[in-house]
Design a protein around this motif. Structure first.
Motif, PDB file in Angstrom:
ATOM      1  N   ARG A 120       0.843  -1.187   0.000  1.00 28.70           N
ATOM      2  CA  ARG A 120       0.000   0.000   0.000  1.00 28.70           C
ATOM      3  C   ARG A 120       0.887   1.249   0.000  1.00 28.70           C
ATOM      4  NH1 ARG A 120      -2.905  -3.657  -0.535  1.00 28.70           N
ATOM      5  NH2 ARG A 120      -4.840  -4.229   0.547  1.00 28.70           N
ATOM      6  N   ASP A 121       0.275   2.381  -0.308  1.00 27.71           N
ATOM      7  CA  ASP A 121       0.981   3.664  -0.272  1.00 27.71           C
ATOM      8  C   ASP A 121       0.597   4.434   0.983  1.00 27.71           C
ATOM      9  OD1 ASP A 121       2.224   3.256  -2.658  1.00 27.71           O
ATOM     10  OD2 ASP A 121       0.821   4.445  -3.844  1.00 27.71           O
ATOM     11  N   CYS A 122       1.544   5.165   1.520  1.00 32.17           N
ATOM     12  CA  CYS A 122       1.214   6.130   2.574  1.00 32.17           C
ATOM     13  C   CYS A 122       1.807   7.487   2.189  1.00 32.17           C
ATOM     14  CB  CYS A 122       1.724   5.680   3.941  1.00 32.17           C
ATOM     15  SG  CYS A 122       3.495   5.794   4.198  1.00 32.17           S
ATOM     16  N   THR A 123       1.101   8.538   2.566  1.00 35.74           N
ATOM     17  CA  THR A 123       1.544   9.900   2.290  1.00 35.74           C
ATOM     18  C   THR A 123       2.638  10.290   3.281  1.00 35.74           C
ATOM     19  OG1 THR A 123      -0.633  10.520   1.450  1.00 35.74           O
ATOM     20  CG2 THR A 123       0.809  12.307   2.147  1.00 35.74           C
ATOM     21  N   VAL A 124       3.693  10.904   2.763  1.00 39.01           N
ATOM     22  CA  VAL A 124       4.808  11.340   3.608  1.00 39.01           C
ATOM     23  C   VAL A 124       4.946  12.857   3.496  1.00 39.01           C
ATOM     24  CG1 VAL A 124       7.265  11.106   4.117  1.00 39.01           C
ATOM     25  CG2 VAL A 124       5.981   9.143   3.238  1.00 39.01           C
ATOM     26  N   ALA A 125       5.113  13.523   4.617  1.00 37.07           N
ATOM     27  CA  ALA A 125       5.297  14.977   4.644  1.00 37.07           C
ATOM     28  C   ALA A 125       6.233  15.335   5.793  1.00 37.07           C
ATOM     29  CB  ALA A 125       3.954  15.689   4.802  1.00 37.07           C
ATOM     30  N   TRP A 126       6.644  16.586   5.833  1.00 34.87           N
ATOM     31  CA  TRP A 126       7.444  17.094   6.948  1.00 34.87           C
ATOM     32  C   TRP A 126       6.651  18.206   7.618  1.00 34.87           C
ATOM     33  CZ3 TRP A 126      11.773  15.062   9.021  1.00 34.87           C
ATOM     34  CH2 TRP A 126      12.437  15.809  10.013  1.00 34.87           C
ATOM     35  N   ALA A 127       6.560  18.139   8.939  1.00 35.91           N
ATOM     36  CA  ALA A 127       5.803  19.138   9.699  1.00 35.91           C
ATOM     37  C   ALA A 127       6.673  19.727  10.797  1.00 35.91           C
ATOM     38  CB  ALA A 127       4.537  18.513  10.292  1.00 35.91           C
ATOM     39  N   VAL A 128       6.429  20.978  11.115  1.00 36.27           N
ATOM     40  CA  VAL A 128       7.233  21.682  12.122  1.00 36.27           C
ATOM     41  C   VAL A 128       6.312  22.389  13.108  1.00 36.27           C
ATOM     42  CG1 VAL A 128       9.184  22.047  10.554  1.00 36.27           C
ATOM     43  CG2 VAL A 128       7.358  23.766  10.672  1.00 36.27           C
ATOM     44  N   VAL A 171       9.262  16.968  12.430  1.00 34.86           N
ATOM     45  CA  VAL A 171       8.887  15.554  12.459  1.00 34.86           C
ATOM     46  C   VAL A 171       8.484  15.091  11.060  1.00 34.86           C
ATOM     47  CG1 VAL A 171       7.177  13.902  13.343  1.00 34.86           C
ATOM     48  CG2 VAL A 171       8.130  15.618  14.873  1.00 34.86           C
ATOM     49  N   GLN A 172       8.912  13.882  10.732  1.00 38.05           N
ATOM     50  CA  GLN A 172       8.442  13.237   9.514  1.00 38.05           C
ATOM     51  C   GLN A 172       7.045  12.664   9.776  1.00 38.05           C
ATOM     52  OE1 GLN A 172      10.563  10.287   6.395  1.00 38.05           O
ATOM     53  NE2 GLN A 172      10.434   9.441   8.443  1.00 38.05           N
ATOM     54  N   ILE A 173       6.104  13.003   8.916  1.00 42.37           N
ATOM     55  CA  ILE A 173       4.714  12.584   9.081  1.00 42.37           C
ATOM     56  C   ILE A 173       4.384  11.495   8.061  1.00 42.37           C
ATOM     57  CG2 ILE A 173       2.301  13.325   8.959  1.00 42.37           C
ATOM     58  CD1 ILE A 173       3.666  14.574  11.282  1.00 42.37           C
ATOM     59  N   LEU A 196       4.665   7.766  17.915  1.00 44.01           N
ATOM     60  CA  LEU A 196       5.973   8.396  17.723  1.00 44.01           C
ATOM     61  C   LEU A 196       7.079   7.353  17.701  1.00 44.01           C
ATOM     62  CD1 LEU A 196       7.540  11.104  17.541  1.00 44.01           C
ATOM     63  CD2 LEU A 196       7.711  11.025  20.041  1.00 44.01           C
ATOM     64  N   THR A 197       7.884   7.387  16.646  1.00 43.99           N
ATOM     65  CA  THR A 197       9.042   6.497  16.532  1.00 43.99           C
ATOM     66  C   THR A 197      10.232   7.296  15.998  1.00 43.99           C
ATOM     67  OG1 THR A 197       8.603   5.840  14.230  1.00 43.99           O
ATOM     68  CG2 THR A 197       7.515   4.563  15.964  1.00 43.99           C
ATOM     69  N   SER A 198      11.322   6.609  15.807  1.00 41.57           N
ATOM     70  CA  SER A 198      12.469   7.185  15.115  1.00 41.57           C
ATOM     71  C   SER A 198      12.797   6.255  13.953  1.00 41.57           C
ATOM     72  CB  SER A 198      13.669   7.314  16.052  1.00 41.57           C
ATOM     73  OG  SER A 198      14.798   7.822  15.365  1.00 41.57           O
ATOM     74  N   GLU A 199      12.798   6.803  12.722  1.00 39.18           N
ATOM     75  CA  GLU A 199      12.978   5.975  11.537  1.00 39.18           C
ATOM     76  C   GLU A 199      13.841   6.692  10.515  1.00 39.18           C
ATOM     77  OE1 GLU A 199       9.311   4.673   9.864  1.00 39.18           O
ATOM     78  OE2 GLU A 199       8.620   3.692  11.694  1.00 39.18           O
ATOM     79  N   GLU A 204      15.102  10.388  -1.555  1.00 40.40           N
ATOM     80  CA  GLU A 204      15.758   9.777  -2.712  1.00 40.40           C
ATOM     81  C   GLU A 204      17.274   9.709  -2.529  1.00 40.40           C
ATOM     82  OE1 GLU A 204      14.047   8.513  -5.215  1.00 40.40           O
ATOM     83  OE2 GLU A 204      12.133   9.177  -4.393  1.00 40.40           O
ATOM     84  N   SER A 205      17.783  10.399  -1.518  1.00 35.26           N
ATOM     85  CA  SER A 205      19.218  10.435  -1.288  1.00 35.26           C
ATOM     86  C   SER A 205      19.736   9.086  -0.795  1.00 35.26           C
ATOM     87  CB  SER A 205      19.557  11.528  -0.272  1.00 35.26           C
ATOM     88  OG  SER A 205      20.908  11.470   0.098  1.00 35.26           O
ATOM     89  N   ASP A 206      20.986   8.818  -1.099  1.00 37.64           N
ATOM     90  CA  ASP A 206      21.624   7.575  -0.638  1.00 37.64           C
ATOM     91  C   ASP A 206      22.025   7.669   0.830  1.00 37.64           C
ATOM     92  OD1 ASP A 206      21.401   6.473  -3.165  1.00 37.64           O
ATOM     93  OD2 ASP A 206      23.361   7.216  -3.815  1.00 37.64           O
ATOM     94  N   VAL A 207      22.075   8.882   1.362  1.00 38.11           N
ATOM     95  CA  VAL A 207      22.455   9.075   2.756  1.00 38.11           C
ATOM     96  C   VAL A 207      21.234   8.810   3.636  1.00 38.11           C
ATOM     97  CG1 VAL A 207      23.347  10.697   4.455  1.00 38.11           C
ATOM     98  CG2 VAL A 207      24.162  10.788   2.090  1.00 38.11           C
ATOM     99  N   SER A 208      21.399   7.930   4.623  1.00 39.14           N
ATOM    100  CA  SER A 208      20.286   7.562   5.497  1.00 39.14           C
ATOM    101  C   SER A 208      20.502   8.163   6.879  1.00 39.14           C
ATOM    102  CB  SER A 208      20.183   6.040   5.611  1.00 39.14           C
ATOM    103  OG  SER A 208      19.155   5.676   6.490  1.00 39.14           O
ATOM    104  N   ILE A 209      19.501   8.908   7.356  1.00 37.67           N
ATOM    105  CA  ILE A 209      19.546   9.459   8.706  1.00 37.67           C
ATOM    106  C   ILE A 209      18.219   9.144   9.402  1.00 37.67           C
ATOM    107  CG2 ILE A 209      21.135  11.332   8.129  1.00 37.67           C
ATOM    108  CD1 ILE A 209      18.692  13.225   8.126  1.00 37.67           C
ATOM    109  N   ASP A 210      18.301   8.905  10.710  1.00 43.68           N
ATOM    110  CA  ASP A 210      17.087   8.660  11.485  1.00 43.68           C
ATOM    111  C   ASP A 210      16.497   9.982  11.955  1.00 43.68           C
ATOM    112  OD1 ASP A 210      17.305   5.962  11.133  1.00 43.68           O
ATOM    113  OD2 ASP A 210      18.110   5.543  13.129  1.00 43.68           O
ATOM    114  N   VAL A 211      15.194  10.117  11.829  1.00 46.86           N
ATOM    115  CA  VAL A 211      14.499  11.336  12.239  1.00 46.86           C
ATOM    116  C   VAL A 211      13.250  10.962  13.027  1.00 46.86           C
ATOM    117  CG1 VAL A 211      15.322  12.677  10.260  1.00 46.86           C
ATOM    118  CG2 VAL A 211      13.165  11.416  10.087  1.00 46.86           C
ATOM    119  N   PRO A 212      12.767  11.857  13.886  1.00 50.88           N
ATOM    120  CA  PRO A 212      11.493  11.591  14.567  1.00 50.88           C
ATOM    121  C   PRO A 212      10.386  11.386  13.532  1.00 50.88           C
ATOM    122  CG  PRO A 212      12.586  13.519  15.492  1.00 50.88           C
ATOM    123  CD  PRO A 212      13.331  13.159  14.256  1.00 50.88           C
ATOM    124  N   THR A 213       9.595  10.359  13.718  1.00 51.02           N
ATOM    125  CA  THR A 213       8.548  10.016  12.746  1.00 51.02           C
ATOM    126  C   THR A 213       7.232   9.799  13.481  1.00 51.02           C
ATOM    127  OG1 THR A 213      10.183   8.976  11.291  1.00 51.02           O
ATOM    128  CG2 THR A 213       7.861   8.403  10.933  1.00 51.02           C
TER     129      THR A 213
END
Length: 531
Positions: A120-128, A171-173, A196-199, A204-213
């Protein structure tokens, strides 16, 4: 009596999610995200229940929340450009997938095949955090924070917050329910409730960082002024009691504390702050205001922030003070710009209802480079058209705004912008223009709460021009045009806009002859100052 469903949802939203999935009709699993949204939103449908959910605030470190805690986050949607993310809606174990639940795809050292029907698809956004939100307003919505387990950490991806170096949460939504036209829009303020998790950041970047999700269970609309808590500001249909006296007391306080006793200047400030976009098709936008001959801060002043900015922060839910300088114009982006498929925020990416106070006293002689020129043009464009351009590598899109501007100019007019109204200050030599927040003489708490209620009620209220008043205004306009051919339809539109704002500040439902005459007198006094 506290509902057991509420207790379970607060203590372990993951267990509730798994139980819901277990009892879901397996022939209708495609509708499961809607089931989740309805179930959790029903549990927390009342304000009392909703306030039980812990809030994400800058007063508390994100690390102090337990993993997969249920939280609420009142946030401005900063970036909706990330592509949707695919997730496995049913795990290999047969349990619920999504909302941060997953299992490994490997067994016995071999990668297992996916059942693509379960993707399935989920919508991804960034919120502040909502930029410019006043401390008193945040407390009325979130309550008092219990404190934190240590210093609040620097938020990840701080370039996605409009105000440089300002404490905030980013936070990544992830939204699993198909929302259609209700998909969150850029700069919109919503209450997100989720797990709330950290993921890893979805990019699209090859660099992976964990952010609050935040894995969203449901969203709740945020309406400016409708709050819960001790310091409540509620919008009601009935007029505010003694609104005329309260209005005058408010104008008196603004004038005495921040504007050297200039009552007309205080009234124009009030009208500017309560304005909002009335109609985009008819270009009925909030009028912008310049207070000219505004004194510069003396060299002995510890802060360049005008007292007016502190006063408005005490009155308005959303306000932003900008101490303008050539360095700020040339260095800080004012408009959002996409870089490497990542939308960087700009100073003007603000939520509807924000009032910006721009103090030009810091602008000295020097050169504006390209960014500075573009920033000046961006501010003028938002003032004039209430739209903000977002820059992408090969395109540029404009998004609607609803922002108020008050410019403080040391000269006879703004050095950089053309505003709708300019008012020369009557007492520019007063030492009341620059005080620290602690030096402001506050009215009694109940009076301050009444001021806030009046402002929010006026800003969210509706008013019409009565039929008889409309005819009266038209007849007057015809006579003025005969006497002075320079009088234009734009002058009439501005005069009616001011009359509407005066009526709203008086808690009127209709612009009557009395309100119209007050608007004319206010404008007459403004023009007289130029003589």
């Amino acid at each position: 009596m506290v509902s057991s469903l509420l207790v379970e949802a607060l203590s372990s939203p993951t267990d509730v999610l798994n139980d819901l999935y277990e009892y879901q009709d397996k022939t209708a699993l495609g509708d499961f995200p809607q089931t989740v949204t309805k179930h959790f939103s029903d549990i927390f449908r009342t304000d009392e229940a909703f306030s039980e959910i812990p809030a994400l605030t800058t007063a508390r470190s994100l690390s102090s929340y337990r993993d997969r805690a249920l939280v609420r986050f009142r946030a401005m949607v900063q970036d909706t450009s990330p592509a949707p993310e695919m997730y496995l809606s049913k795990l290999k174990s047969g349990k619920c997938g999504g909302w941060g639940l997953f299992d490994t795809l490997k067994g016995d050292g071999k990668e297992e095949e996916l059942d693509y029907a379960d993707l399935r698809d989920c919508t991804v956004a960034w919120a502040v955090s909502v930029p410019g939100e006043s401390e008193w307003y945040a407390k009325s919505l979130d309550g008092e924070c219990d404190g934190t387990d240590g210093p609040v950490q620097e938020p990840p991806r701080s370039h996605k917050f409009p105000i440089p170096k300002e404490p905030h949460i980013g936070v990544q939504i992830k939204i699993y329910n198909v929302l259609g036209n209700d998909t969150p829009k850029t700069a919109e303020v919503l209450n997100f409730v989720g797990i709330l998790t950290s993921e890893p950041l979805h990019t699209e970047s090859d660099v992976s960082i964990d952010v609050p999700t935040l894995h969203v269970l449901f969203t709740r609309q945020h309406t400016l002024g409708i709050t819960s808590g001790v310091d409540t500001v509620r919008v009601v249909d009935e007029p505010v009691p003694n609104s005329e006296d309260r209005r005058q007391d408010l104008i008196n306080w603004i004038a005495e504390e921040a504007l050297g006793g200039d009552l007309d200047a205080a009234e124009w400030v009030l009208l500017t702050c309560i304005a909002r976009v009335q109609s985009r098709t008819r270009s009925l936008h909030p009028p912008s205001l310049t207070l000219s001959h505004f004194p510069s801060a003396s060299t002995s002043t510890s802060t360049p922030t005008p007292t007016l900015s502190h006063v408005l922060a005490l009155l308005l839910p959303l306000s932003l003070s900008v101490h303008l300088s050539l360095d700020l114009l040339n260095r800080v982006p004012f408009v959002p710009e996409s870089k490497d498929e990542d939308l960087h925020s700009g100073l003007l990416q603000l939520s509807p209802g924000t009032t910006i106070v721009i103090n030009e006293s810091g602008v000295q002689e020097g050169q504006l480079i390209e960014r500075g020129v573009l920033n000046v043009l961006a501010v003028q464009n938002v003032m004039t058209s209430q739209t903000l351009s977002y820059k992408f590598p090969f395109s540029e899109f404009s998004f609607p705004t609803d922002v108020n501007f008050i410019v403080l100019s040391q000269g006879s007019k703004s050095a950089l912008w053309k505003t709708d109204f300019t008012l020369p200050l009557d007492s520019p030599t007063s030492n009341e223009f620059y005080k620290t927040a602690s030096e402001i003489r506050l009215p009694p708490a109940e009076t301050l709460a009444a001021f806030r209620q009046l402002i929010v009620s006026a800003k969210t209220g509706k008013i019409e021009v009565g039929e008889s008043t409309s005819q009266h205004i038209q007849d007057e306009f015809v006579q003025e045009r005969k006497a002075d051919s320079s009088v234009s339809s734009d002058d009439l539109k501005q005069a009616i806009s001011v009359a509407r704002l005066i009526g709203l500040s008086m808690q009127e439902k209709e612009v009557n002859i009395k309100v119209w005459e007050r608007a004319k007198e206010l404008e007459k006094r403004r023009k007289a100052r130029f003589a």
